[in-house]
Scaffold this motif. Sequence first.
Motif, PDB file in Angstrom:
ATOM      1  N   ASP A  98       0.843  -1.113  -0.186  1.00 28.92           N
ATOM      2  CA  ASP A  98       0.110  -0.212   0.012  1.00 28.92           C
ATOM      3  C   ASP A  98       0.835   1.353   0.041  1.00 28.92           C
ATOM      4  N   LEU A  99       2.138   1.175   0.527  1.00 28.96           N
ATOM      5  CA  LEU A  99       3.014   2.192   0.381  1.00 28.96           C
ATOM      6  C   LEU A  99       3.926   2.350  -0.989  1.00 28.96           C
ATOM      7  N   CYS A 100       3.712   1.511  -1.654  1.00 27.81           N
ATOM      8  CA  CYS A 100       4.296   1.380  -2.927  1.00 27.81           C
ATOM      9  C   CYS A 100       3.279   1.763  -4.174  1.00 27.81           C
ATOM     10  N   LEU A 101       3.815   2.736  -5.085  1.00 23.59           N
ATOM     11  CA  LEU A 101       3.078   3.031  -6.316  1.00 23.59           C
ATOM     12  C   LEU A 101       2.769   1.735  -7.006  1.00 23.59           C
ATOM     13  N   ASN A 102       4.186   1.340  -7.199  1.00 27.42           N
ATOM     14  CA  ASN A 102       4.155  -0.233  -7.957  1.00 27.42           C
ATOM     15  C   ASN A 102       5.423  -0.928  -7.503  1.00 27.42           C
ATOM     16  N   PHE A 103       5.187  -2.248  -7.630  1.00 28.00           N
ATOM     17  CA  PHE A 103       6.411  -3.251  -7.327  1.00 28.00           C
ATOM     18  C   PHE A 103       6.262  -4.361  -8.162  1.00 28.00           C
ATOM     19  N   GLY A 104       7.434  -5.044  -8.555  1.00 25.32           N
ATOM     20  CA  GLY A 104       7.242  -6.279  -9.080  1.00 25.32           C
ATOM     21  C   GLY A 104       8.483  -7.122  -8.633  1.00 25.32           C
ATOM     22  N   GLY A 105       8.380  -8.273  -9.221  1.00 29.01           N
ATOM     23  CA  GLY A 105       9.696  -9.195  -9.180  1.00 29.01           C
ATOM     24  C   GLY A 105       9.114 -10.491  -8.679  1.00 29.01           C
ATOM     25  N   HIS A 106      10.191 -11.067  -7.873  1.00 29.82           N
ATOM     26  CA  HIS A 106      10.123 -12.180  -7.190  1.00 29.82           C
ATOM     27  C   HIS A 106      10.795 -12.618  -5.870  1.00 29.82           C
ATOM     28  N   LYS A 107      10.945 -13.848  -5.311  1.00 27.36           N
ATOM     29  CA  LYS A 107      11.419 -14.000  -4.343  1.00 27.36           C
ATOM     30  C   LYS A 107      12.966 -13.162  -3.992  1.00 27.36           C
ATOM     31  N   LYS A 108      13.743 -13.420  -4.947  1.00 26.75           N
ATOM     32  CA  LYS A 108      15.307 -12.992  -4.860  1.00 26.75           C
ATOM     33  C   LYS A 108      15.516 -11.741  -5.529  1.00 26.75           C
ATOM     34  N   ALA A 109      14.524 -11.015  -6.118  1.00 26.73           N
ATOM     35  CA  ALA A 109      14.657  -9.686  -6.958  1.00 26.73           C
ATOM     36  C   ALA A 109      13.548  -8.833  -7.110  1.00 26.73           C
ATOM     37  N   ALA A 110      13.605  -7.594  -6.935  1.00 23.01           N
ATOM     38  CA  ALA A 110      12.342  -6.564  -7.270  1.00 23.01           C
ATOM     39  C   ALA A 110      12.720  -5.294  -7.733  1.00 23.01           C
ATOM     40  N   GLY A 111      11.761  -4.594  -8.314  1.00 20.96           N
ATOM     41  CA  GLY A 111      11.992  -3.379  -8.575  1.00 20.96           C
ATOM     42  C   GLY A 111      10.697  -2.599  -7.957  1.00 20.96           C
ATOM     43  N   LEU A 112      10.721  -1.334  -7.436  1.00 24.22           N
ATOM     44  CA  LEU A 112       9.563  -0.686  -7.087  1.00 24.22           C
ATOM     45  C   LEU A 112       9.851   0.783  -7.289  1.00 24.22           C
ATOM     46  N   VAL A 113       8.505   1.634  -6.904  1.00 25.92           N
ATOM     47  CA  VAL A 113       8.268   2.916  -7.009  1.00 25.92           C
ATOM     48  C   VAL A 113       7.544   3.390  -5.690  1.00 25.92           C
ATOM     49  N   VAL A 114       8.359   4.274  -4.629  1.00 26.68           N
ATOM     50  CA  VAL A 114       7.789   4.543  -3.833  1.00 26.68           C
ATOM     51  C   VAL A 114       7.658   6.229  -3.949  1.00 26.68           C
ATOM     52  N   GLU A 115       6.668   6.833  -3.334  1.00 27.83           N
ATOM     53  CA  GLU A 115       6.717   8.430  -3.328  1.00 27.83           C
ATOM     54  C   GLU A 115       7.644   8.747  -2.310  1.00 27.83           C
ATOM     55  N   LYS A 116       8.336   9.913  -2.381  1.00 31.94           N
ATOM     56  CA  LYS A 116       9.426  10.330  -1.763  1.00 31.94           C
ATOM     57  C   LYS A 116       9.068  10.713  -0.148  1.00 31.94           C
ATOM     58  N   ASP A 117       7.923  11.374  -0.138  1.00 32.29           N
ATOM     59  CA  ASP A 117       7.538  11.755   1.432  1.00 32.29           C
ATOM     60  C   ASP A 117       6.977  10.269   2.055  1.00 32.29           C
ATOM     61  N   LYS A 118       6.985   9.291   1.602  1.00 33.97           N
ATOM     62  CA  LYS A 118       6.575   7.930   2.287  1.00 33.97           C
ATOM     63  C   LYS A 118       7.835   6.979   2.433  1.00 33.97           C
ATOM     64  N   LEU A 119       8.971   7.424   1.970  1.00 36.63           N
ATOM     65  CA  LEU A 119      10.102   6.629   2.290  1.00 36.63           C
ATOM     66  C   LEU A 119      10.400   6.146   3.611  1.00 36.63           C
ATOM     67  N   TYR A 120      10.261   7.037   4.650  1.00 35.75           N
ATOM     68  CA  TYR A 120      10.756   6.646   5.993  1.00 35.75           C
ATOM     69  C   TYR A 120       9.456   5.771   6.398  1.00 35.75           C
ATOM     70  N   GLN A 121       8.157   6.058   6.179  1.00 31.70           N
ATOM     71  CA  GLN A 121       7.330   5.045   6.400  1.00 31.70           C
ATOM     72  C   GLN A 121       7.408   3.738   5.979  1.00 31.70           C
ATOM     73  N   PHE A 122       7.766   3.788   4.727  1.00 30.46           N
ATOM     74  CA  PHE A 122       8.201   2.385   4.047  1.00 30.46           C
ATOM     75  C   PHE A 122       9.191   1.801   4.976  1.00 30.46           C
ATOM     76  N   MET A 123      10.369   2.448   5.193  1.00 24.35           N
ATOM     77  CA  MET A 123      11.192   1.940   5.844  1.00 24.35           C
ATOM     78  C   MET A 123      10.886   1.313   7.172  1.00 24.35           C
ATOM     79  N   ARG A 124      10.174   2.027   8.090  1.00 15.66           N
ATOM     80  CA  ARG A 124       9.768   1.677   9.420  1.00 15.66           C
ATOM     81  C   ARG A 124       8.671   0.266   9.172  1.00 15.66           C
ATOM     82  N   ARG A 125       7.843   0.508   8.516  1.00 16.90           N
ATOM     83  CA  ARG A 125       7.042  -0.921   8.120  1.00 16.90           C
ATOM     84  C   ARG A 125       7.675  -2.002   7.506  1.00 16.90           C
ATOM     85  N   LEU A 126       8.769  -1.760   6.453  1.00 19.10           N
ATOM     86  CA  LEU A 126       9.302  -2.988   6.047  1.00 19.10           C
ATOM     87  C   LEU A 126      10.033  -3.589   7.201  1.00 19.10           C
TER      88      LEU A 126
END
Length: 170
Positions: free
Chosen positions: A142-170
């Motif tokens: 819900d914090l990613c605008l989009n993401f994709g990949g698999h168990k070993k590798a992934a690409g993602l896009v996150v809004e700048k102002d949500k990076l710290y929230q993303f880091m805390r929850r991850l």
Amino acid sequence: FISFNFVPRINAAGRLYDSSDSLKLFLEDDEKLVTEAVNSLTKQNDERKEIEAKVFAEAVEQLESPDRPNEWAITNTVGPLVVYGPDWHQGVLGIVAGKLSQHFRRSAIVFTNDSIVKDNLKGSGRSFGEFDLYSALDSVGDLCLNFGGHKKAAGLVVEKDKLYQFMRRL
């Protein structure tokens, strides 16, 4: 020889510029033009190595900084390591994430500013061991605008102002 010398040169062109020189290797009959393409690809691969080394060094410095918040410190063993550099080259993020995961023996995600949408960050992650990176990202999807990949590798896009929230929850 092919996988350690030839393939990285072809790959570097697409990571930093475009793949036209790589295409010449397969389609061009003129030996002089092929030699020029090879020389260009070698130069691009050397440049990619320099960029990659610089980003890796800055990421390690960031991770080992005593000023890094405790919740994101290298000693925190919860979740992947996350680093961000505003001007890191998008073409080397995955390679650097892989090197960080091997260096620190932890999964890693590397972010930089999105070159197209200025309010977004682009990231690339690599898993270490049996850590399921895709499932981890799915849990904060819900914090990613989009993401994709698999168990070993992934690409993602996150809004700048949500990076710290993303880091805390991850």
